[in-house]
Design a protein around this motif. Sequence first.
Motif, mmCIF file in Angstrom:
data_model
loop_
_atom_site.group_PDB
_atom_site.id
_atom_site.type_symbol
_atom_site.label_atom_id
_atom_site.label_comp_id
_atom_site.label_asym_id
_atom_site.label_seq_id
_atom_site.Cartn_x
_atom_site.Cartn_y
_atom_site.Cartn_z
ATOM 1 N N MET A 112 -3.631 5.056 0.099
ATOM 2 C CA MET A 112 -3.737 3.878 0.421
ATOM 3 C C MET A 112 -3.913 2.362 0.702
ATOM 4 S SD MET A 112 -0.089 5.039 2.597
ATOM 5 C CE MET A 112 0.689 3.435 2.929
ATOM 6 N N LEU A 113 -5.660 3.298 1.600
ATOM 7 C CA LEU A 113 -6.455 2.848 1.518
ATOM 8 C C LEU A 113 -7.417 2.011 0.588
ATOM 9 C CD1 LEU A 113 -7.658 4.385 4.306
ATOM 10 C CD2 LEU A 113 -7.357 1.939 4.936
ATOM 11 N N MET B 31 1.161 -1.309 -0.286
ATOM 12 C CA MET B 31 -0.197 0.363 0.244
ATOM 13 C C MET B 31 0.510 1.663 0.163
ATOM 14 S SD MET B 31 -2.761 -1.249 2.924
ATOM 15 C CE MET B 31 -3.462 0.080 3.022
ATOM 16 N N ARG B 32 1.850 1.596 0.868
ATOM 17 C CA ARG B 32 2.295 2.586 0.685
ATOM 18 C C ARG B 32 3.387 2.107 -1.005
ATOM 19 N NH1 ARG B 32 7.299 0.992 4.442
ATOM 20 N NH2 ARG B 32 8.147 0.054 2.469
ATOM 21 N N GLU C 95 3.018 1.719 -3.647
ATOM 22 C CA GLU C 95 1.671 1.776 -4.590
ATOM 23 C C GLU C 95 1.296 3.502 -4.092
ATOM 24 O OE1 GLU C 95 1.178 0.089 -7.705
ATOM 25 O OE2 GLU C 95 1.922 -1.293 -6.949
ATOM 26 N N VAL D 185 -5.660 1.874 -2.459
ATOM 27 C CA VAL D 185 -4.903 0.301 -2.854
ATOM 28 C C VAL D 185 -5.413 -1.091 -2.002
ATOM 29 C CG1 VAL D 185 -2.604 -0.688 -2.808
ATOM 30 C CG2 VAL D 185 -3.135 1.921 -3.549
ATOM 31 N N GLY D 186 -5.540 -1.177 -0.697
ATOM 32 C CA GLY D 186 -5.546 -2.052 -0.434
ATOM 33 C C GLY D 186 -7.277 -2.790 -0.227
ATOM 34 N N ALA E 238 -7.861 -2.380 5.920
ATOM 35 C CA ALA E 238 -8.328 -2.670 4.234
ATOM 36 C C ALA E 238 -8.768 -3.845 4.444
ATOM 37 C CB ALA E 238 -7.092 -2.696 3.873
ATOM 38 N N ALA F 38 -2.894 -1.335 6.946
ATOM 39 C CA ALA F 38 -3.613 -2.214 6.008
ATOM 40 C C ALA F 38 -4.608 -3.339 7.015
ATOM 41 C CB ALA F 38 -1.846 -2.873 6.113
ATOM 42 N N ASP G 248 1.983 2.543 8.469
ATOM 43 C CA ASP G 248 1.559 1.822 7.558
ATOM 44 C C ASP G 248 0.525 0.139 7.542
ATOM 45 O OD1 ASP G 248 2.586 3.952 6.377
ATOM 46 O OD2 ASP G 248 4.508 3.029 5.307
#
Length: 140
Positions: free
Chosen positions: A30-31, A18-19, A21, A33-34, A88, A85, A81
Motif C-alpha cells: 500500500m505504501l 492505496m487500500r 489497489e 502505491v502511495g 506517503a 497515506a 490506512d
Amino acid sequence: MAAIKYNEAQLRELARLMRAEAEGDGQLGMLLVGNVGVNRVLANCLDFEDIRTLPSMIYQSPGGFEAVQSSYFYQRAREKDIRLARRAVRGETFSPGQFSLWFFRPEGECPPEWFGQPLSGRYKSHCFYNPYPGECPNIL
C-alpha cells in the motif's frame, strides 16, 4: 513536512486508493502505491503534466487508477490506512516505488518495460516502472 499539499479529505481519498489497489500486498504494498501517487503529483511530466493535487491524480482519466471504478474504493477509510497515506504524503519512499510513476499486476512475470518505461522492480503482485532518467527531473 509534507512532500505535497493535501487536506484531510484528500488524505482519506489517498488512503482508500492505496487500500483498494494493494491491500492484498500488505502495508508495504500500500505504501508503494502511495509512492506512485505522490510521484504523479510531483512529476509534471509525461502522462502527469498538470496533475498537481491528490484528487486530480486519483481520478485522472484516462490513465488513472482502475480501483476508482470499484465499489471497494468508495468505502470509508480506516485509521490504519490513513496512517499509511500520511506516511506517503510526508515523503517516505520505498523500493521499488520511490521513483515510480506506474505499476500494474501481471498474470506472470514483470515485463522489462511497460508502455516504454523500464521496470524498477516487483513487490509481491505488482510490478513498478520508473521514467527514464531526464524524462521527469522532479522525481529522479
